[in-house]
Design an enzyme around this catalytic site. Structure first.
Site, PDB file in Angstrom:
ATOM      1  N   ARG A 133     -25.796 -36.344 -41.371  1.00 24.76           N
ATOM      2  CA  ARG A 133     -26.987 -35.770 -40.740  1.00 24.76           C
ATOM      3  C   ARG A 133     -27.559 -36.716 -39.690  1.00 24.76           C
ATOM      4  O   ARG A 133     -28.404 -36.342 -38.890  1.00 24.76           O
ATOM      5  CB  ARG A 133     -28.031 -35.408 -41.804  1.00 24.76           C
ATOM      6  CG  ARG A 133     -29.187 -34.617 -41.258  1.00 24.76           C
ATOM      7  CD  ARG A 133     -29.957 -33.761 -42.293  1.00 24.76           C
ATOM      8  NE  ARG A 133     -29.905 -34.184 -43.668  1.00 24.76           N
ATOM      9  CZ  ARG A 133     -30.575 -35.226 -44.180  1.00 24.76           C
ATOM     10  NH1 ARG A 133     -31.361 -35.951 -43.415  1.00 24.76           N
ATOM     11  NH2 ARG A 133     -30.452 -35.522 -45.460  1.00 24.76           N
ATOM     12  N   TYR A 158     -39.484 -18.476 -21.830  1.00 27.23           N
ATOM     13  CA  TYR A 158     -38.673 -18.065 -22.973  1.00 27.23           C
ATOM     14  C   TYR A 158     -39.569 -17.676 -24.157  1.00 27.23           C
ATOM     15  O   TYR A 158     -40.405 -18.459 -24.591  1.00 27.23           O
ATOM     16  CB  TYR A 158     -37.712 -19.184 -23.361  1.00 27.23           C
ATOM     17  CG  TYR A 158     -36.803 -18.760 -24.474  1.00 27.23           C
ATOM     18  CD1 TYR A 158     -35.882 -17.740 -24.285  1.00 27.23           C
ATOM     19  CD2 TYR A 158     -36.900 -19.339 -25.733  1.00 27.23           C
ATOM     20  CE1 TYR A 158     -35.068 -17.310 -25.321  1.00 27.23           C
ATOM     21  CE2 TYR A 158     -36.086 -18.924 -26.766  1.00 27.23           C
ATOM     22  CZ  TYR A 158     -35.169 -17.910 -26.557  1.00 27.23           C
ATOM     23  OH  TYR A 158     -34.378 -17.482 -27.577  1.00 27.23           O
TER      24      TYR A 158
HETATM   25  C1  LIG Z   1     -31.889 -19.117 -25.088  1.00 33.16           C
HETATM   26  C2  LIG Z   1     -32.984 -20.005 -24.615  1.00 33.16           C
HETATM   27  C3  LIG Z   1     -33.620 -20.890 -25.502  1.00 33.16           C
HETATM   28  C4  LIG Z   1     -33.310 -20.946 -26.976  1.00 33.16           C
HETATM   29  O1  LIG Z   1     -32.023 -21.414 -27.232  1.00 33.16           O
HETATM   30  P1  LIG Z   1     -31.098 -20.960 -28.481  1.00 33.16           P
HETATM   31  O2  LIG Z   1     -29.847 -21.702 -28.252  1.00 33.16           O
HETATM   32  O3  LIG Z   1     -30.978 -19.466 -28.412  1.00 33.16           O
HETATM   33  O4  LIG Z   1     -31.816 -21.381 -29.725  1.00 33.16           O
HETATM   34  C5  LIG Z   1     -34.598 -21.724 -24.962  1.00 33.16           C
HETATM   35  N1  LIG Z   1     -34.933 -21.679 -23.655  1.00 33.16           N
HETATM   36  C6  LIG Z   1     -34.339 -20.831 -22.791  1.00 33.16           C
HETATM   37  C7  LIG Z   1     -34.750 -20.827 -21.350  1.00 33.16           C
HETATM   38  C8  LIG Z   1     -33.352 -19.970 -23.240  1.00 33.16           C
HETATM   39  O5  LIG Z   1     -32.770 -19.114 -22.374  1.00 33.16           O
END
Ligand SMILES: *Cc1c(COP(=O)(O)O)cnc(C)c1O
Length: 363
Positions: A36, A87
């Site tokens: 980890r 996001y």
């Molecule tokens: C998809 C995304 C995330 C989150 O990432 P995951 O890998 O889906 O957990 C964060 N920021 C942006 C701009 C994204 O497009």
């Protein structure tokens, strides 16, 4: 750097690529000891991403795990300034935090002064640029300098741009966050994340990763590094396709508005020119005829994949408003993650879908 960083030492008959090391424990006596806390396959990916962003990279189990690790470094009651258009997962994480653990101050990041005013007394300024999905462009250097003057730490979600076209640490940010799931791994087959930082932020984030346990698997780390090796060529092609589609969509009768910083009349064009070395492979456009027409367009493509997510070699498209927390996104907006297909095939598909979705107005 994308191709050469993070390679094993050059020794006769040594492999060119890092091994995928499946290990939960290591022989005692070293600094890592347990799975980890470290893994040689993470190290290789981190070396490559760190070189590209100009900092120390830490790999996480997902983009959201990386976002959460940054937020977890904040004290209870901390105020966080973040883009209203951005996001949804990041906004949801802050809003859903138990017992109002953090204060969320949503801003329009295009408005530098209003964003900085909101930074008074805040612990963190969170920036996305271009934003997901409206493609707003923030002035990262001005925001980072102003936020620092007000005592706030600055993190930039660089998922949309990638370090090949935008390097937030150079523009003054303290931390860069990535959904590695997207362009960096690039093949829609990995969920992974990363934070890149310098100085005292690095051990703090490393501690979050070890204690919360949001660690990536060695196989994912290998696939992400394999994807990163071809990012320069994938992005070059995808960007060229995106620029061409944006220019053609801007002239299409069924399209109300195209959102792409590469277009000279885009509101973010000048800012993007100043802080990016490319326009990226993401675009959005508003369909004439409203939500129903846009939804019909999204469902009518044959080559372009109707799906969420972004950054794969295949082009994907969706109407973002269909999701919860996207109520501020125009209902007729389609987000397109442009891939590496032949641009004429993409254009044929888009015009065909617009004809079906918008009928008469498309001719
Ligand atoms: C998809 C995304 C995330 C989150 O990432 P995951 O890998 O889906 O957990 C964060 N920021 C942006 C701009 C994204 O497009």
């Amino acid at each position: 750097m994308a191709i050469t960083a993070g390679r094993p030492d050059v020794v006769p008959d040594g492999p060119l690529n890092p091994a995928v090391v499946f290990a939960s424990t290591y022989h005692a006596g070293g600094p890592v000891a347990y799975g980890r806390d470290g893994n040689p396959t993470w190290d290789a990916f981190e070396a490559a991403l760190g070189a590209l962003e100009g900092g120390e990279a830490l790999a996480f189990a997902s983009g959201m795990a990386a976002v959460a690790a940054v937020l977890e470094t904040l004290p209870v009651g901390a105020a966080i300034v973040l883009p209203r258009d951005g996001y949804t997962g990041t906004r949801a994480l802050i809003e859903e935090a138990v017992d109002g653990r953090w204060e969320m101050r949503a801003v329009d990041v295009v408005d530098t002064q209003a964003t900085l005013d909101a930074c008074d007394g805040a612990s963190l300024l969170w920036i996305e640029s271009p934003t997901n999905p409206k493609m707003d462009v923030a002035d990262i250097a001005a925001l980072a300098a102003g936020a620092h003057d007000r005592g706030a730490v600055v993190a930039v979600d660089n998922t949309y741009a990638t370090p090949l076209v935008q390097r937030p640490l150079r523009l003054g940010a303290d931390m860069v966050v990535h959904s590695v799931t997207k362009l960096l791994s690039g093949h829609s087959d990995v969920v992974m994340g990363a934070v890149v930082a310098r100085g005292a932020f690095v051990p703090a984030l490393r501690l979050q990763r070890s204690l919360h346990g949001a660690v990536p698997g060695p196989m994912e780390s290998y696939l992400a590094l394999r994807g990163l090796r071809t990012l320069p060529v994938r992005l070059e092609r995808a960007q060229a396709n995106a620029a061409e589609l944006a220019a053609r969509l801007a002239k299409h009768p069924a399209v109300e508005r195209v959102r792409y910083p590469g277009l000279v009349d885009d509101p973010g064009h000048e800012r993007a020119r100043a802080q990016m070395t490319g326009w990226g492979s993401m675009l959005a456009f508003d369909v004439r005829g409203g939500a129903d027409a846009a939804e019909a367009v999204a469902r009518s493509t044959r080559l372009i994949v109707h799906a969420t997510s972004l950054g794969g070699i295949e082009t994907t498209m969706e109407r973002r408003h269909r999701w919860a927390r996207e109520d501020l996104t125009p209902p007729q907006l389609l987000r397109v993650s442009v891939g590496c297909e032949d641009v004429e095939d993409l254009w044929d598909d888009l015009t065909h879908a617009l004809r079906i979705g918008c009928g008469d107005i498309s001719t």
